[in-house]
Every structure is written in C-alpha cells, then in structure tokens.
Design a protein around this motif. Structure first.
Motif, PDB file in Angstrom:
ATOM      1  N   ARG A 299       0.820  -1.193   0.000  1.00  0.00           N
ATOM      2  CA  ARG A 299       0.000   0.000   0.000  1.00  0.00           C
ATOM      3  C   ARG A 299       0.858   1.248   0.000  1.00  0.00           C
ATOM      4  NH1 ARG A 299      -4.263  -1.925   4.638  1.00  0.00           N
ATOM      5  NH2 ARG A 299      -5.293  -3.530   3.388  1.00  0.00           N
ATOM      6  N   GLN A 300       0.352   2.293  -0.617  1.00  0.00           N
ATOM      7  CA  GLN A 300       1.087   3.542  -0.775  1.00  0.00           C
ATOM      8  C   GLN A 300       1.489   4.128   0.574  1.00  0.00           C
ATOM      9  OE1 GLN A 300       1.885   4.504  -3.694  1.00  0.00           O
ATOM     10  NE2 GLN A 300       2.481   6.643  -3.606  1.00  0.00           N
ATOM     11  N   GLU A 301       0.548   4.116   1.551  1.00  0.00           N
ATOM     12  CA  GLU A 301       0.860   4.749   2.816  1.00  0.00           C
ATOM     13  C   GLU A 301       1.957   4.014   3.558  1.00  0.00           C
ATOM     14  OE1 GLU A 301      -2.064   3.645   1.923  1.00  0.00           O
ATOM     15  OE2 GLU A 301      -3.065   2.436   3.463  1.00  0.00           O
ATOM     16  N   THR A 302       2.069   2.702   3.365  1.00  0.00           N
ATOM     17  CA  THR A 302       3.098   1.936   4.054  1.00  0.00           C
ATOM     18  C   THR A 302       4.478   2.244   3.507  1.00  0.00           C
ATOM     19  OG1 THR A 302       1.486   0.168   4.399  1.00  0.00           O
ATOM     20  CG2 THR A 302       3.808  -0.408   4.671  1.00  0.00           C
ATOM     21  N   ARG A 303       4.575   2.470   2.219  1.00  0.00           N
ATOM     22  CA  ARG A 303       5.874   2.656   1.584  1.00  0.00           C
ATOM     23  C   ARG A 303       6.585   3.884   2.089  1.00  0.00           C
ATOM     24  NH1 ARG A 303       5.192   3.142  -4.494  1.00  0.00           N
ATOM     25  NH2 ARG A 303       7.436   3.439  -4.305  1.00  0.00           N
ATOM     26  N   TYR A 304       5.877   4.911   2.505  1.00  0.00           N
ATOM     27  CA  TYR A 304       6.512   6.183   2.818  1.00  0.00           C
ATOM     28  C   TYR A 304       6.647   6.442   4.315  1.00  0.00           C
ATOM     29  CZ  TYR A 304       6.008   7.165  -2.111  1.00  0.00           C
ATOM     30  OH  TYR A 304       6.096   7.110  -3.478  1.00  0.00           O
ATOM     31  N   GLN A 305       6.509   5.415   5.130  1.00  0.00           N
ATOM     32  CA  GLN A 305       6.558   5.632   6.558  1.00  0.00           C
ATOM     33  C   GLN A 305       7.968   5.618   7.118  1.00  0.00           C
ATOM     34  OE1 GLN A 305       3.974   2.700   8.216  1.00  0.00           O
ATOM     35  NE2 GLN A 305       2.128   3.878   7.851  1.00  0.00           N
ATOM     36  N   SER A 306       8.908   4.944   6.483  1.00  0.00           N
ATOM     37  CA  SER A 306      10.203   4.679   7.100  1.00  0.00           C
ATOM     38  C   SER A 306      11.345   5.419   6.447  1.00  0.00           C
ATOM     39  CB  SER A 306      10.480   3.163   7.081  1.00  0.00           C
ATOM     40  OG  SER A 306       9.433   2.479   7.710  1.00  0.00           O
ATOM     41  N   GLY A 307      11.084   6.429   5.662  1.00  0.00           N
ATOM     42  CA  GLY A 307      12.168   7.226   5.122  1.00  0.00           C
ATOM     43  C   GLY A 307      12.573   6.832   3.728  1.00  0.00           C
ATOM     44  N   PHE A 308      13.576   7.571   3.235  1.00  0.00           N
ATOM     45  CA  PHE A 308      14.009   7.451   1.851  1.00  0.00           C
ATOM     46  C   PHE A 308      14.551   6.062   1.524  1.00  0.00           C
ATOM     47  CE2 PHE A 308      17.779   7.707  -0.905  1.00  0.00           C
ATOM     48  CZ  PHE A 308      17.172   8.052  -2.091  1.00  0.00           C
ATOM     49  N   LEU A 309      15.475   5.555   2.348  1.00  0.00           N
ATOM     50  CA  LEU A 309      16.133   4.287   2.028  1.00  0.00           C
ATOM     51  C   LEU A 309      15.170   3.114   2.097  1.00  0.00           C
ATOM     52  CD1 LEU A 309      19.612   4.640   3.791  1.00  0.00           C
ATOM     53  CD2 LEU A 309      19.087   4.828   1.355  1.00  0.00           C
ATOM     54  N   SER A 310      14.078   3.221   2.878  1.00  0.00           N
ATOM     55  CA  SER A 310      13.140   2.109   2.994  1.00  0.00           C
ATOM     56  C   SER A 310      12.402   1.851   1.689  1.00  0.00           C
ATOM     57  CB  SER A 310      12.131   2.392   4.108  1.00  0.00           C
ATOM     58  OG  SER A 310      11.311   3.503   3.773  1.00  0.00           O
TER      59      SER A 310
ATOM     60  N   LEU B 205      13.820   1.652  -1.201  1.00  0.00           N
ATOM     61  CA  LEU B 205      14.708   0.961  -2.124  1.00  0.00           C
ATOM     62  C   LEU B 205      14.680  -0.542  -1.867  1.00  0.00           C
ATOM     63  CD1 LEU B 205      17.796   3.347  -1.947  1.00  0.00           C
ATOM     64  CD2 LEU B 205      16.079   3.235  -3.751  1.00  0.00           C
ATOM     65  N   THR B 206      14.979  -1.313  -2.901  1.00  0.00           N
ATOM     66  CA  THR B 206      15.148  -2.745  -2.721  1.00  0.00           C
ATOM     67  C   THR B 206      16.428  -3.004  -1.930  1.00  0.00           C
ATOM     68  OG1 THR B 206      16.130  -2.762  -4.933  1.00  0.00           O
ATOM     69  CG2 THR B 206      13.835  -3.440  -4.749  1.00  0.00           C
ATOM     70  N   PRO B 207      16.537  -4.131  -1.223  1.00  0.00           N
ATOM     71  CA  PRO B 207      17.635  -4.330  -0.267  1.00  0.00           C
ATOM     72  C   PRO B 207      19.039  -4.233  -0.859  1.00  0.00           C
ATOM     73  CG  PRO B 207      15.914  -5.940   0.096  1.00  0.00           C
ATOM     74  CD  PRO B 207      15.546  -5.227  -1.161  1.00  0.00           C
ATOM     75  N   VAL B 208      19.289  -4.940  -1.961  1.00  0.00           N
ATOM     76  CA  VAL B 208      20.643  -4.932  -2.521  1.00  0.00           C
ATOM     77  C   VAL B 208      20.990  -3.560  -3.082  1.00  0.00           C
ATOM     78  CG1 VAL B 208      22.128  -5.899  -4.327  1.00  0.00           C
ATOM     79  CG2 VAL B 208      20.659  -7.407  -2.984  1.00  0.00           C
TER      80      VAL B 208
END
Length: 290
Positions: free
Chosen positions: A8-19, A21-24
C-alpha cells in the motif's frame, strides 16, 4: 498486489528514503558512497588512498600477483565525487527493476558477474593492443560495468519503458537508450575518443555479460519462463475490502499472498508457469465479478 498491506502507498513512505529501495540496491549505494568518503578521510599525502590501493583492478596485480579479489573490489571504488554520484544515480533508478525481476540474491550475483565481465573484457582488449596506453599497471575502478549490465537487463525485460534524460533533455525507450550507450562505448574504444577507452571497455564487458545472463537465465540457476500476459489497461474497481468474503476467496487470497511473498524473496523470474497462470486467473476473476 495493492490490496496487500506491504504494497500500500501509505506503508511505503513511513520509514524514510532508504526504505523505499530494494535491499541490494540500498546496500550498493551505501557501500559506494561510504567507501569513497572513507577513502578520502584515510588519504595520506605520501601513500595516497589506501582503499583504492587495496582494491583497484590492474592486470599485473589481479592476474600475475594473484590478487583475485580485485575483480570484485574495484566495482566499489571510484575516482571522483562526480564518478560515484553518476554511478549511484544509475543504480538508484534502474537497479530496483532488475532486483525485483531476479530476487535479491540472484540480482547481486548478476551485478557482480557483470562487473567481473567488465574487468575481463578490459584485460582482453589490453592484451590485444586495442586499448591505447593500457598496460599491466593501468587501474580500473568504478561500478559502471555492473550498471551497464543493469541497463541491458532492464532493456530486455522492459524494452518500451520510456526514459527521460537530463542531458540531453530527450525522451526515448529503454531499448534505444541501451543501443545508444553501447554505440558510444564501442565508438570510444574503436576510434579512441574521450580518453576513457579503458572504462568504456569495462562498460562493454558488463553489457555483454548482462545480455548473456538475461538471454540464458540458466546461468543464474533460473529456468527460462515466458512472460505473462500484459495487464489490461483499464477495468472495473477491485472488490471492496469491506464486503463479506467466502472461504474460497480467503483460500485464494492466501495462495496469492504466498506467491507475492515468493516474488519479494526470489524475484518474478522464480515463478513457475503454473503460478503465473494462477495470478492471471485470479486477476481476471476479480475483474469479471466486480
């Protein structure tokens, strides 16, 4: 996929810029920028930059002195701030596409193999005398070989993706961008233009390896799969989340969640044809019943 909490859109933007991105991709950016800044901090006026001295690729040291780690470490070392920032932009914009396709583990292997391919191609052209001024001591640094492999990979899976360039300010397809980049690199090597023929040779090597892996995914242990049918351009709204759902729908949703989790862990390429067909069938059934 948008109905799942982790999409969901709201979940993606809760933890900051680096969150976002994909892990690698996230760790590649951190390593590239971090090692460059650390090397600047540790630089000695007499002995130079210690990380660069340890990890830069040179034919003499990597091959004849058996410093084989240089085939990998040179990919995380950069010569200037502009160099590392430009390469970081390439990883940031295009890396997530391929990481979601392969999954994190296979994407990392793909990226490193493209980088190694760049060093090997540089070495072959140096041995053949095609590269002017290249000798056994000529250093090679930078993530460009792996990034060019990423460019080719995205061009294979999304050739019609529209890309807007800052310079020159034009828009073109991913396929045409890849062709243009390859033409520039090949022309620079053949006609000795720009003074960075060694780096351009690395670009070509990374692109060649990237294309071979995308063409023959068995090289990464992945079976070739036909791409699923493209999504429909428009359709009715999805089923309301508030209405009661049957046991069949709940079971179906659990199966969909399991497949989506597999995509998150291992990439879209890991799905069997049966799993792809199931996702397509569920998507069509939800649209037709709403």
């Amino acid at each position: 996929m948008q109905d799942r909490d982790y999409h969901r859109q709201e979940t993606r933007y809760q933890s900051g810029f680096l969150s976002q991105l994909t892990p690698v991709v996230k760790w590649l950016l951190i390593l590239n920028l971090g090692l460059y800044l650390l090397d600047l901090f540790l630089e000695n006026p007499e002995t130079g930059k210690p990380i660069r001295q340890f990890g830069a690729f040179a034919i003499q040291s990597a091959v004849f002195e058996f410093r084989i780690w240089e085939f990998v470490t040179f990919q995380f070392i950069h010569g200037s701030l502009g160099h590392v920032l430009f390469n970081s932009l390439g990883i940031f914009f295009f890396g997530p596409w391929l990481e979601r396709w392969w999954g994190s583990k296979k994407f990392l292997i793909f990226y490193l193999l493209c980088g190694i391919g760049g060093a090997v191609f540089f070495m072959l052209l140096a041995f053949s005398g095609i590269l002017p001024g290249a000798d056994m001591q000529s250093p090679l640094v930078g993530a460009s070989a792996g990034i060019y492999g990423i460019f080719i990979g995205v061009a294979v899976i999304a050739p019609n993706l529209r890309v807007s360039l800052l310079f020159p300010p034009i828009e073109l397809s991913m396929r045409n961008l890849a062709i243009a980049l390859m033409a520039i690199s090949a022309g620079s090597v053949i006609f000795r233009l720009g003074g960075n023929e060694g780096g351009e040779a690395g670009h070509l090597g990374g692109a060649i390896v990237g294309f071979l892996i995308m063409r023959y995914p068995i090289l990464l242990g992945a079976r070739f799969q036909d791409e699923p049918a493209p999504p429909r351009k428009a359709g009715p709204r999805p089923l309301s989340k508030l209405r009661p759902r049957s046991e069949v729908e709940l079971s179906q949703d659990s199966a969909v969640d399991a497949i989506l989790d597999k995509i998150s862990r291992e990439g879209f390429q890991s799905l069997t044809q049966a799993e792809r067909d199931f996702l397509q069938k569920v998507s069509e059934s939800k649209k037709s019943s709403s």
